[in-house]
Design a protein around this motif. Structure first.
Motif, PDB file in Angstrom:
ATOM      1  N   LEU A 231     -13.548 -22.571   1.586  1.00  0.00           N
ATOM      2  CA  LEU A 231     -12.831 -22.683   0.341  1.00  0.00           C
ATOM      3  C   LEU A 231     -12.635 -21.528  -0.122  1.00  0.00           C
ATOM      4  O   LEU A 231     -11.153 -21.126   0.208  1.00  0.00           O
ATOM      5  CB  LEU A 231     -13.246 -23.135  -0.837  1.00  0.00           C
ATOM      6  CG  LEU A 231     -11.508 -23.666  -1.172  1.00  0.00           C
ATOM      7  CD1 LEU A 231     -11.033 -24.521  -1.277  1.00  0.00           C
ATOM      8  CD2 LEU A 231     -12.005 -24.223  -3.190  1.00  0.00           C
ATOM      9  N   ASP A 232     -13.067 -20.151  -0.185  1.00  0.00           N
ATOM     10  CA  ASP A 232     -12.826 -18.894  -0.929  1.00  0.00           C
ATOM     11  C   ASP A 232     -14.284 -18.306  -0.844  1.00  0.00           C
ATOM     12  O   ASP A 232     -14.997 -19.520  -0.484  1.00  0.00           O
ATOM     13  CB  ASP A 232     -12.034 -18.582  -2.397  1.00  0.00           C
ATOM     14  CG  ASP A 232     -12.758 -19.296  -3.190  1.00  0.00           C
ATOM     15  OD1 ASP A 232     -13.862 -19.079  -3.150  1.00  0.00           O
ATOM     16  OD2 ASP A 232     -11.785 -20.229  -3.821  1.00  0.00           O
ATOM     17  N   GLN A 233     -14.127 -17.143  -1.113  1.00  0.00           N
ATOM     18  CA  GLN A 233     -15.324 -16.244  -0.579  1.00  0.00           C
ATOM     19  C   GLN A 233     -16.012 -16.393  -2.072  1.00  0.00           C
ATOM     20  O   GLN A 233     -17.155 -16.217  -1.893  1.00  0.00           O
ATOM     21  CB  GLN A 233     -14.580 -14.398  -0.514  1.00  0.00           C
ATOM     22  CG  GLN A 233     -13.804 -14.838   1.321  1.00  0.00           C
ATOM     23  CD  GLN A 233     -14.783 -14.994   2.416  1.00  0.00           C
ATOM     24  OE1 GLN A 233     -15.921 -14.402   2.222  1.00  0.00           O
ATOM     25  NE2 GLN A 233     -14.183 -15.509   2.891  1.00  0.00           N
ATOM     26  N   ALA A 234     -15.802 -16.849  -2.928  1.00  0.00           N
ATOM     27  CA  ALA A 234     -16.134 -16.649  -3.764  1.00  0.00           C
ATOM     28  C   ALA A 234     -17.410 -17.916  -4.324  1.00  0.00           C
ATOM     29  O   ALA A 234     -18.144 -18.330  -4.611  1.00  0.00           O
ATOM     30  CB  ALA A 234     -15.362 -16.899  -5.158  1.00  0.00           C
ATOM     31  N   HIS A 235     -17.244 -19.231  -3.500  1.00  0.00           N
ATOM     32  CA  HIS A 235     -17.667 -20.317  -3.051  1.00  0.00           C
ATOM     33  C   HIS A 235     -17.505 -20.335  -1.954  1.00  0.00           C
ATOM     34  O   HIS A 235     -17.191 -21.345  -0.710  1.00  0.00           O
ATOM     35  CB  HIS A 235     -16.434 -21.710  -3.356  1.00  0.00           C
ATOM     36  CG  HIS A 235     -16.773 -21.541  -4.762  1.00  0.00           C
ATOM     37  ND1 HIS A 235     -15.232 -20.858  -5.900  1.00  0.00           N
ATOM     38  CD2 HIS A 235     -16.807 -21.095  -6.048  1.00  0.00           C
ATOM     39  CE1 HIS A 235     -15.125 -20.484  -6.518  1.00  0.00           C
ATOM     40  NE2 HIS A 235     -16.893 -20.793  -7.552  1.00  0.00           N
ATOM     41  N   PRO A 236     -18.844 -19.890  -0.865  1.00  0.00           N
ATOM     42  CA  PRO A 236     -18.540 -19.850   0.067  1.00  0.00           C
ATOM     43  C   PRO A 236     -19.349 -21.026   0.743  1.00  0.00           C
ATOM     44  O   PRO A 236     -19.548 -21.581   2.036  1.00  0.00           O
ATOM     45  CB  PRO A 236     -19.953 -18.883   0.653  1.00  0.00           C
ATOM     46  CG  PRO A 236     -20.323 -18.078  -1.036  1.00  0.00           C
ATOM     47  CD  PRO A 236     -19.634 -18.384  -1.864  1.00  0.00           C
ATOM     48  N   GLU A 237     -19.982 -21.738  -0.106  1.00  0.00           N
ATOM     49  CA  GLU A 237     -21.068 -23.198   0.373  1.00  0.00           C
ATOM     50  C   GLU A 237     -19.983 -24.083   0.394  1.00  0.00           C
ATOM     51  O   GLU A 237     -20.055 -25.330   1.196  1.00  0.00           O
ATOM     52  CB  GLU A 237     -21.896 -23.527  -0.912  1.00  0.00           C
ATOM     53  CG  GLU A 237     -21.538 -23.667  -2.537  1.00  0.00           C
ATOM     54  CD  GLU A 237     -20.813 -23.000  -2.740  1.00  0.00           C
ATOM     55  OE1 GLU A 237     -20.435 -23.188  -3.828  1.00  0.00           O
ATOM     56  OE2 GLU A 237     -20.860 -21.781  -2.637  1.00  0.00           O
ATOM     57  N   THR A 238     -18.885 -24.091   0.171  1.00  0.00           N
ATOM     58  CA  THR A 238     -17.669 -25.179  -0.088  1.00  0.00           C
ATOM     59  C   THR A 238     -16.607 -25.162   0.871  1.00  0.00           C
ATOM     60  O   THR A 238     -16.128 -24.071   0.973  1.00  0.00           O
ATOM     61  CB  THR A 238     -16.931 -25.263  -1.858  1.00  0.00           C
ATOM     62  OG1 THR A 238     -17.918 -25.336  -3.018  1.00  0.00           O
ATOM     63  CG2 THR A 238     -16.223 -26.242  -1.260  1.00  0.00           C
ATOM     64  N   ALA A 239     -17.027 -26.136   1.659  1.00  0.00           N
ATOM     65  CA  ALA A 239     -16.203 -25.366   3.461  1.00  0.00           C
ATOM     66  C   ALA A 239     -16.273 -27.239   3.727  1.00  0.00           C
ATOM     67  O   ALA A 239     -16.471 -28.014   3.753  1.00  0.00           O
ATOM     68  CB  ALA A 239     -17.571 -25.029   3.638  1.00  0.00           C
ATOM     69  N   ALA A 240     -14.929 -26.920   4.551  1.00  0.00           N
ATOM     70  CA  ALA A 240     -14.362 -28.191   5.825  1.00  0.00           C
ATOM     71  C   ALA A 240     -14.786 -27.770   6.650  1.00  0.00           C
ATOM     72  O   ALA A 240     -15.148 -26.798   7.872  1.00  0.00           O
ATOM     73  CB  ALA A 240     -12.663 -27.678   5.897  1.00  0.00           C
ATOM     74  N   VAL A 241     -14.716 -28.986   7.637  1.00  0.00           N
ATOM     75  CA  VAL A 241     -15.045 -28.921   9.645  1.00  0.00           C
ATOM     76  C   VAL A 241     -14.267 -28.928  10.215  1.00  0.00           C
ATOM     77  O   VAL A 241     -13.517 -29.948   9.815  1.00  0.00           O
ATOM     78  CB  VAL A 241     -16.400 -30.149   9.710  1.00  0.00           C
ATOM     79  CG1 VAL A 241     -16.807 -30.043  11.002  1.00  0.00           C
ATOM     80  CG2 VAL A 241     -17.194 -30.287   8.819  1.00  0.00           C
TER      81      VAL A 241
END
Length: 629
Positions: A556-566
C-alpha cells in the motif's frame, strides 16, 4: 524486472519539466510535445473499432438498454419544472428530480436535478457511432430539440450546480453535433451559454468556497474548475467561430490555487474533492492540446505522479471522495474506516480521459499501464446500471480488522474483519449513473491511437481496427484471451502491401515479453513502454505477442510494507475471505491458477481463493492482505 518490485514504483516515475520554444496550434490535437517535437497521437473514431470482448460488450448493452428505456418526458421533467412548464410523464426520482424545497441535511432525492442529462445525450451519441444504430443518435437529437424549448436563465438560477450542469450540457451537445449529425446542437449550445452566464461565477471557484451569498453549503459543491476541458473541445470543433469558448475556457482554468503550484511541483492535492479535481486535470491537458500551454501539461504530469503515489493497487484513489496529503497516513487508515474507497464510474472516467490525453501527448506507455489497471480493477467490474436508477458508486477496499491493534499475529479471538463487497449505492440516479455510460463508450477509443506511418496498440482487447494508411486500406484484428492468458495475436489484412510501424505497449510488469512475426522471432525493444515493429505489411501477416504474467506484490505504501495486494498481470487478485489473511512473501509469489479466473494461495489459516474484480460477484473479499516473512 524483479517480480517483487511494486508496480507503483514503476508507474510513479518523476515529475518531468517540459522546456522548449513556443508551441504552434491549429486546433484540437494540433499541438506538439515539446520533449519530442511530435504532434499528439490521433484518437481513432468510435466507428473505426469493432470490440469483441464479452465483458465490455455486456456493459455497453446494459447502459444502452437503460438509457433507451427512459421516456423523453421523464428526462425533460426537471427542466420543465424549473422553468414553469407543464410536466407530463413520470418522475424518475433520485438525484435527477427537481424539488423546490430540497434540503441537503434531510433529503437525498433532488440533489442534482437534470445533472446527468447532458452525459446521457453524449453517451447516446457515442453509442450510436459505435453500433451504427441510428435510433441512438436520433434519440440524442430529439432530446436536444426538447431541451431547447426549456432554455432559460431561470433553470440555472434554481440550480445549485449551474457550472456542473452547463458543462454536461456542453459535452452532450458537442457530441451530438460531431457524432449524431445534430446540425442545430452548436446553436442550442450558444443559447445555453448565454442563459447560463448570469448564474456562473465568471472564474474558477474552488469547491467549498462561497460565491453565491445567502445559500447553504451545498451550493458551494459546484465544479466550475472542470469547465475548460469541454469548452476547449467545443472551440476546436467550431474553429475560428469558437473563440468565445476558448476565452471562456481560459477564464475558468484553476491556476492560482491548483495548476500553478502543481506546475512548480508543489503537491496541493490533499483535502480536495477527488473526482472533480482529477477531472480538472483534463482541463489542464486541453489547455495544452488546444491552447498551447506547456505549464498546464507540466501541471497534469506532475499531478498524475502525485496521484499515483496515493493510489490503491487497483489504480483507484480518493477514499470518501477526498485526495490526501503526502505522509498523512489517511489512505491506510481508510482501510479500517471506510467502505467508500473509490468513486468508481466517475473516477474511472476522469482517470481514463487523463491517461488517454497524457499518452497521446507524451507517447509514454506508463499512462497506458495506468489506464489498463483502472479499467480491469474498477469500472469493468461495476455492477450493472438498473432501470430504477440504482447504480454502482463506490469500490470497497475495506480490509483491516476492526480492532485498534494492527498486530500481525494470528489469534483465535481476534475481532472479525468487516470485509468488502460490491453493493449498489443508496442514491438513485447519482453522478455515477451519468459517467458510467460515457466511460463504457470510451472503451472503443482507448485501445488504439494513430499517427502518419504508425498505429499504436494500447489495450489488448479482442477487436478489429480499420483505417487508411497512404493509399491502402488496412484492417487489423486483435485476438486472444488476455489478460486470462498472456498471448495476443494481431492479424493484418491490407488492400495492398504497405509499410508502417506497429507500436505495441509493453506493460512495466511484463518482464521478458517476446514477439514473433509469421512465426519468426522479432526484436522487441521497448522505449518509454512501447516496442516498434516496422515492416511492409501484407494480408495474412500475423504478430504474436507474449506478455509473461507472474504473481507479484504491491504494498500500500512504504510506511505499511506488510499491507499488500496480490497482482497478476494488470489485475489485482482479490482474496475471497472475511477473516484477515496472513501469508508469506514466498506464498504470494507461488500463487497458482486453480481454474478459470480463479487462483489459490497458501496462507496461515489454510488455502485462500483469489479472483479478479470482474469475477467477485456477490462474494465478500479483501483487497489487501498481510504479507510477512
Amino acid at each position: 524486472m524483479n517480480s517483487e518490485i511494486s508496480r507503483r514504483d514503476v508507474l510513479r516515475g518523476g515529475a518531468a519539466v517540459i522546456t522548449g520554444g513556443a508551441l504552434q496550434r491549429m486546433g484540437f490535437a494540433a499541438g506538439v510535445d515539446a520533449a519530442r517535437g511530435a504532434r499528439p497521437l490521433e484518437e481513432v473514431s468510435y466507428d473505426q473499432v469493432r470490440l469483441k470482448s464479452p465483458l465490455h460488450l455486456a456493459q455497453l448493452e446494459n447502459v444502452r438498454s437503460v438509457l433507451m428505456g427512459l421516456s423523453d418526458d421523464s428526462l425533460l421533467m426537471p427542466f420543465r419544472k424549473m422553468v414553469g412548464q407543464d410536466t407530463p410523464g413520470d418522475d424518475i426520482g433520485g438525484w435527477y428530480q427537481y424539488r423546490a424545497n430540497y434540503d441537503y441535511r434531510k433529503d437525498d432525492a433532488g440533489l442534482a436535478p437534470s445533472a446527468t442529462f447532458g452525459q446521457w445525450v453524449s453517451a447516446l451519441s457515442r453509442m450510436g457511432a459505435i453500433t451504427g444504430d441510428r435510433s441512438l443518435g436520433e434519440r440524442a437529437v430529439r432530446l436536444n430539440r426538447l431541451y431547447a424549448q426549456t432554455i432559460s436563465t431561470e433553470y440555472f438560477a434554481k440550480n445549485r450546480f449551474p457550472a456542473y450542469c452547463f458543462d454536461k450540457l456542453a459535452c452532450g451537445l458537442m457530441d451530438a453535433h460531431r457524432l449524431a449529425g445534430d446540425n442545430d446542437a452548436l446553436e442550442i449550445l450558444e443559447r445555453t451559454r448565454k442563459a447560463a452566464l448570469p448564474e456562473l461565477p465568471g472564474r474558477a471557484v474552488d469547491r467549498e468556497v462561497v460565491w453565491r451569498q445567502g445559500k447553504d453549503i451545498s451550493w458551494t459543491w459546484d465544479e466550475s474548475y472542470t469547465l475548460p476541458e469541454n469548452l476547449y473541445l467545443v472551440s476546436a470543433q467550431m474553429g475560428v467561430e469558437g473563440s468565445v469558448y476558448r476565452e471562456m475556457a481560459g477564464a475558468y482554468l484553476d491556476d492560482t490555487t491548483y495548476f500553478d503550484p502543481l506546475a512548480r511541483g508543489e503537491n496541493v492535492l490533499g483535502g480536495r474533492h477527488a473526482y472533480s479535481y482529477v477531472n480538472a486535470l483534463c482541463s489542464a491537458m486541453q489547455a495544452y492540446m488546444v491552447g498551447g500551454s506547456e505549464k498546464h501539461l507540466r501541471a497534469a504530469k506532475n499531478a498524475f505522479d502525485m496521484l499515483t503515489s496515493q493510489s490503491f493497487a487497483t489504480g483507484g484513489w480518493g477514499p470518501d471522495e477526498m485526495l490526501q496529503a503526502p505522509g498523512s497516513g489517511k489512505v491506510f487508515a481508510s482501510l479500517a474506516k471506510s467502505h467508500n474507497s473509490f468513486e468508481t464510474p466517475c473516477g474511472a472516467y476522469a482517470h481514463m480521459k487523463l491517461t488517454r490525453y497524457l499518452l497521446r501527448c507524451t507517447r509514454d506507455g506508463r499512462y497506458g499501464d495506468s489506464m489498463e489497471q483502472v479499467m480491469y480493477n474498477t469500472v469493468l467490474g461495476a455492477m450493472p446500471l438498473q432501470p430504477d436508477g440504482r447504480a454502482f458508486y463506490y469500490s470497497d477496499y475495506h480490509s483491516r480488522p476492526k480492532a485498534a491493534a494492527d498486530s500481525l499475529q494470528i489469534s483465535s479471538n481476534q475481532e472479525p474483519i468487516s470485509a468488502a463487497e460490491r453493493v449498489y449505492s443508496n442514491h438513485r440516479w447519482p453522478c455515477c449513473s451519468g459517467t458510467l455510460p460515457q466511460v463504457v463508450a470510451d472503451y472503443w477509443i482507448n485501445g488504439y491511437f494513430r499517427e502518419p506511418g504508425a498505429v499504436w496498440v494500447n489495450l489488448y482487447l479482442p477487436s478489429v481496427l480499420h483505417w487508411t494508411e497512404g493509399e491502402a486500406k488496412v484492417e487489423m484484428e486483435l485476438d486472444g484471451t488476455y489478460p486470462d492468458t498472456p498471448e495476443v495475436r494481431l492479424r493484418m489484412k491490407t488492400s495492398q502491401p504497405i509499410g508502417f510501424s506497429l507500436k505495441l505497449r509493453i506493460p512495466a510488469w511484463a518482464d521478458g515479453a517476446t514477439a514473433q512475426v509469421n512465426g519468426r522471432s522479432a526484436s522487441l525493444k521497448a522505449v518509454a513502454g512501447f516496442a516498434t515493429i516496422r515492416r511492409k505489411w501484407r494480408t495474412g501477416d500475423v504478430v504474436t505477442l507474449v506478455l509473461p504474467m507472474r504473481p507479484r506484490i504491491e504494498v500500500l505504501d512504504q510506511a505499511h510494507p506488510e499491507t499488500a495486494a496480490v497482482m497478476f498481470g494488470p489485475r489485482v487478485l482479490f482474496a475471497l475471505a472475511t477473516d484477515p489473511v496472513v501469508t508469506s512473501r514466498a506464498n504470494v509469489l507461488a500463487v497458482r491458477q486453480a481454474g478459470a479466473s480463479e487462483w489459490r494461495m497458501e496462507a496461515a489459516h489454510g488455502p485462500v481463493n483469489l479472483v479478479p474484480f470482474t469475477s467477485v460477484g456477490d462474494r465478500k473479499y479483501l483487497t489487501y492482505i498481510q504479507v510477512v516473512g
